[in-house]
Design a protein around this motif. Structure first.
Motif, PDB file in Angstrom:
ATOM      1  N   MET A  66       0.850  -1.253   0.099  1.00 51.88           N
ATOM      2  CA  MET A  66      -0.025   0.023  -0.039  1.00 51.88           C
ATOM      3  C   MET A  66       0.881   1.312  -0.150  1.00 51.88           C
ATOM      4  N   ASN A  82      -6.947  -3.633  -3.242  1.00 52.82           N
ATOM      5  CA  ASN A  82      -8.224  -3.568  -2.868  1.00 52.82           C
ATOM      6  C   ASN A  82      -8.617  -5.136  -2.668  1.00 52.82           C
ATOM      7  N   SER A 104      -5.001   3.374   3.657  1.00 55.20           N
ATOM      8  CA  SER A 104      -5.835   3.458   2.108  1.00 55.20           C
ATOM      9  C   SER A 104      -6.025   4.965   2.081  1.00 55.20           C
ATOM     10  N   TYR A 108      -4.563   6.562  -1.525  1.00 54.38           N
ATOM     11  CA  TYR A 108      -5.239   7.356  -2.526  1.00 54.38           C
ATOM     12  C   TYR A 108      -4.886   8.820  -2.565  1.00 54.38           C
TER      13      TYR A 108
END
Length: 357
Positions: A66, A82, A104, A108
């Motif tokens: 991640m 995901n 997360s 993003y």
């Protein structure tokens, strides 16, 4: 049937030729159902064990994977992360889940970051807002965009990436509120699951754009009542403070409004809001409905009565408030409301959780 005739005329079997007898006995044997055999194949057991080991290794590496997502990666890379999260989240404790949720957010943010020159920024806003309808102009604007913008625009809608119109010409990418509701919420405790899933629904479309409220008075009231109910139902939720912020925010929109869109201006109450506040005032067992009743009492007071009955904190007088600001402070104090504007504190109007600004 042929075999019935053979069974009835059993003596006729002896008249048949040997090869015919062999043929008939073969047919009879084929019709017999073999007894089932129950066993577990060793190969299946081994595959299951290997899968468990692979999953453990995958979940141990997910933090690193991640953190490696940046503005150079593709939506396919995001989608892979995901899918891995869906496998790992059910196996983790709540604190580990919250840790990955925080990662997360950063993932993003990094993925959607785009550096632009002023010219590229103008081209991006014009293209994204569809200010130019002519295909030739649109193509010209598209060619002025950064390579990253061209990629993200082509792939919006994938991996929960979308364009968000914040009003007044401000447009940017965002992670869809559905992301946390679908990827994380199903595996979280009930209180956190409820918070995320409900806020995702509320923020699917913006409630405030460019200083204007875009939802009606009834929807504002329903949201205020919902967050009050949430606080009562889940007093130990890790999102307790954010739910309190949302309650204050929607109560402010219901009873105060925004700077350019006041509910009460000192003379009249906006008709749609007055109807909703009167409806709430008939209800019981809620701080929001108590505020509705106090609001109606406040409106009935004259300016002189307000000045005499409502003693504001010393800090309010020190700010030398204008007439409108003084009125709104008096109103908030009278109905016991902590005013919160959409641009104050955390951003609770664009995702399925409240985000730090």
């Amino acid at each position: 049937m042929f075999f019935d005739r053979v069974a009835v005329n059993h003596s006729s079997l002896f008249s048949l030729k040997p090869y015919a007898l062999i043929f008939m006995y073969a047919l009879l044997a084929a019709c017999q159902k073999p007894e089932p055999v129950s066993f577990q194949e060793p190969a299946q057991i081994e595959a299951s064990s290997t899968q468990t080991l692979d999953l453990t290794d995958l979940c141990q590496k997910i933090d690193k994977n991640m953190s490696e997502i940046d503005a150079q990666r593709t939506t396919f890379a995001l989608e892979q992360i995901n899918q891995d999260l869906k496998l790992c989240l059910p196996l983790l404790g709540f604190q580990q889940q919250k840790h990955l949720l925080g990662l997360s957010n950063k993932m993003y943010h990094d993925f959607l970051s785009v550096e632009r020159t002023p010219q590229q920024q103008r081209a991006f806003e014009s293209y994204a807002l569809e200010m130019a309808q002519h295909p030739t102009i649109q193509q010209s604007l598209f060619e002025q965009l950064t390579i990253r913008d061209q990629y993200l625009i082509k792939h919006q809608g994938q991996s929960y990436v979308e364009l968000f119109d914040a009003g007044e010409g401000q447009v940017h990418y965002r992670r869809s509120p559905e992301y946390l509701a679908k990827i994380f919420a199903p595996y979280l405790p009930v209180a956190e699951q409820e918070f995320i899933e409900h806020l995702a629904i509320q923020n699917q479309y913006p409630a405030v754009i460019g200083g204007q409220v875009k939802i009606d008075a009834k929807e504002i009231a329903d949201r205020a009542l919902y967050w009050e109910s949430y606080l009562q139902q889940y007093p130990k939720s890790s999102y307790h403070q954010d739910a309190r912020h949302l309650l204050n925010l929607y109560s402010t929109l219901l009873f105060i409004g925004l700077d350019a869109q006041r509910v009460y201006d000192g003379y009249t109450v906006h008709s749609n809001y007055l109807e909703e506040i009167e409806r709430l005032a008939e209800l019981k067992n809620s701080s929001v409905t108590d505020q509705a009743r106090l609001f109606l009492k406040f409106v009935a007071l004259s300016p002189e009565q307000r000045a005499a009955q409502i003693i504001l904190p010393a800090s309010a007088h020190a700010q030398r408030l204008g007439a409108d600001q003084l009125l709104q402070r008096q109103l908030a104090h009278f109905i016991q409301l902590r005013m919160v504007q959409p641009d104050q504190g955390k951003d609770c109007l664009s995702d399925a959780i409240c985000l730090e600004r």
